[in-house]
Design an enzyme around this catalytic site. Sequence first.
Site, short mmCIF file in Angstrom:
data_model
loop_
_atom_site.label_atom_id
_atom_site.label_comp_id
_atom_site.label_asym_id
_atom_site.label_seq_id
_atom_site.Cartn_x
_atom_site.Cartn_y
_atom_site.Cartn_z
N ILE A 154 0.93 -1.18 0.40
CA ILE A 154 0.20 0.18 0.08
C ILE A 154 0.70 1.13 -0.15
O ILE A 154 0.06 2.14 -0.39
CB ILE A 154 -1.01 -0.09 0.88
CG1 ILE A 154 -2.53 -0.93 1.05
CG2 ILE A 154 -1.98 1.16 1.15
CD1 ILE A 154 -2.89 -1.60 2.57
N ASP A 173 11.20 2.25 6.02
CA ASP A 173 11.38 1.08 6.19
C ASP A 173 12.27 0.51 6.53
O ASP A 173 13.08 0.05 5.55
CB ASP A 173 10.20 1.11 4.71
CG ASP A 173 9.92 -0.85 5.29
OD1 ASP A 173 10.30 -1.38 5.61
OD2 ASP A 173 8.98 -0.83 4.11
N CYS A 232 -4.20 5.62 7.88
CA CYS A 232 -5.15 4.90 7.52
C CYS A 232 -4.50 3.25 7.80
O CYS A 232 -5.44 2.22 6.64
CB CYS A 232 -5.64 5.52 5.52
SG CYS A 232 -5.89 6.51 5.36
N ASP A 258 -8.78 7.21 9.95
CA ASP A 258 -9.64 6.45 9.39
C ASP A 258 -9.63 5.15 10.32
O ASP A 258 -10.53 4.54 10.04
CB ASP A 258 -9.07 5.61 8.05
CG ASP A 258 -10.09 4.91 7.39
OD1 ASP A 258 -11.19 5.40 7.53
OD2 ASP A 258 -9.45 4.07 6.98
N GLU A 263 -12.17 0.32 18.69
CA GLU A 263 -12.77 0.34 16.96
C GLU A 263 -14.24 -0.44 18.13
O GLU A 263 -13.20 -1.94 18.21
CB GLU A 263 -11.92 -0.07 16.09
CG GLU A 263 -11.18 0.64 15.57
CD GLU A 263 -10.21 0.55 14.32
OE1 GLU A 263 -11.23 -0.52 13.43
OE2 GLU A 263 -10.21 1.84 13.89
N HIS A 281 -12.84 3.59 9.22
CA HIS A 281 -12.86 2.43 8.81
C HIS A 281 -12.92 2.65 7.84
O HIS A 281 -13.58 1.12 7.38
CB HIS A 281 -12.53 1.54 9.78
CG HIS A 281 -11.26 0.51 10.07
ND1 HIS A 281 -11.01 -0.63 10.84
CD2 HIS A 281 -10.67 0.09 9.11
CE1 HIS A 281 -9.73 -0.70 10.02
NE2 HIS A 281 -9.21 -0.48 9.45
#
Length: 531
Positions: A154, A173, A232, A258, A263, A281
């Site tokens: 992503i 990363d 996100c 998001d 949750e 989400h």
Amino acid sequence: MAPKVLVSDKLSETAVQIFRDRGIDVTFDPSIGKDKEKLLSVIGEYDGLAIRSATKVSDKVLAAATNLKVIGRAGIGVDNVDIPAASKKGVIVMNTPFGNSITTAEHAIAMMFAVARQIPEANASTHAGKWEKSRFMGVELTAKTLGVIGAGNIGSIVIDRAHGLKMKVIAYDPFLSQERADKLGVEKVELDELLGRSDFITLHVPLTDKTRNILSKENIAKLKPGVRIVNCARGGLVDEGALAEAITAGRVAGAAFDVFAEEPATTSPLFGLENVVVTPHLGAATTEAQENVALQVAEQMSDYLLTGAVTNALNMPSVTAEEAKVMGPWVKLAGHLGAFVGQMTDEPIEAINILYNGHVTEMNTAALNAAAVAGVMKATNPDVNMVSAPVMAKERGVDIATTTQGKTGVFDAYIKLTVKTADRERSIAGTVFSDGKPRFIQIKGINIDAEIGEHMLYTTNRDEPGVIGALGNTLGQNGVNIANFTLGRNDRGSQAIALLYLDEQPPEEVLQKLHDTGLFQQVRPLQFEVA
């Protein structure tokens, strides 16, 4: 008799039709996923269960699933499936790891625009009959520096879109090689540098022990003044309370979230703050993504139930039933070897070399490769599986090489795995004994004979008197029990290693006490999936 599949969550009619067209006896009842008792009462009738996120597949459900062979999750997240219980039951768990990638990346870009131009607040104000043109002064994305934390599937899509917006992109990363960074057109930086340089930061990493609160209060204090944060990916990557304080103080200009630590999120320190955009989400919530993952999971489940082909399985290799009987212990060994080097390696991995010696060369080494690479990659992404791991490694520019050779040495067969980084090589070898149990037989060229357990501790030191005593005494005095203890060294007075199989993971303060003795060069706790 045709295999029976229950679709207990909302799945597209097209996906349900795929089951029918392939000759599967399918029951489509989305109400069952929210009715635990109904699911328990009917699950025993089915060979397959197709779900989204509403259906909770607990150990209790699996116990009642007397005929269940496969669970297919339309999407990537499998938090609602008890995978260890499914594995013990012999139930394959499949997901669709790449179906939501574009949709999630696009949502991150949309959220970036929304927080840059204060669109939700301006929208609410205008709907209320106000005309507060001077109140909503935004910023451009063009020429701004975007910091991407996580340059995987992503993250790389976000990078591509950001280039189209004429942004300067930097990325952090640990597994991003320079070759892959060059291909993506990003500048590879360390986390502290990214925090200090970025005008916008977007997160695209899974939630692991290493990434939890990666934007902690301490790291939020290092942010460039006026930065805007987009998340996100997963809740828990950002200290929401600390970020709220930074926004209120004016050090952070805004945020777009998001996902949240808890949750469904009915409360959050971020709620109610000016220039904070929040959505429930929605990263994967597009018609195209939902259709894609539904079609994929229907095809995958049908393939398995009708032909035995396994795709995108989280808890078993992509091999035939005949191969699995012979390869099972070797697949476990390959995964353990990968898990060892993955947990031991903090810097970007450039290459993975796998040597097969003896009769193991006659097996499906492609599946063994996948198991080994998955073991390596799981250190940073617990959602990876044997199918997605080689893809992920390729995306990150990791070269994977395989060598086979006839029997040499005292073992009939063994596997040796070597990872290469910019600064070093790290290797480990293992074999499977006649009892079917995998063993580590060599680390860093030092011969050992180590049983593999769930909780292990690896240490290195100079070979000198007193080290073993200090290790045993420190653990014993702090209530950490040793199940097995393996030692090895090159020559007297040179490098020595110890690999301990423990009953439980040692607390951080115990590890610190071992460090404080000054006797050890490395003290590294390790965990392995041994079920």
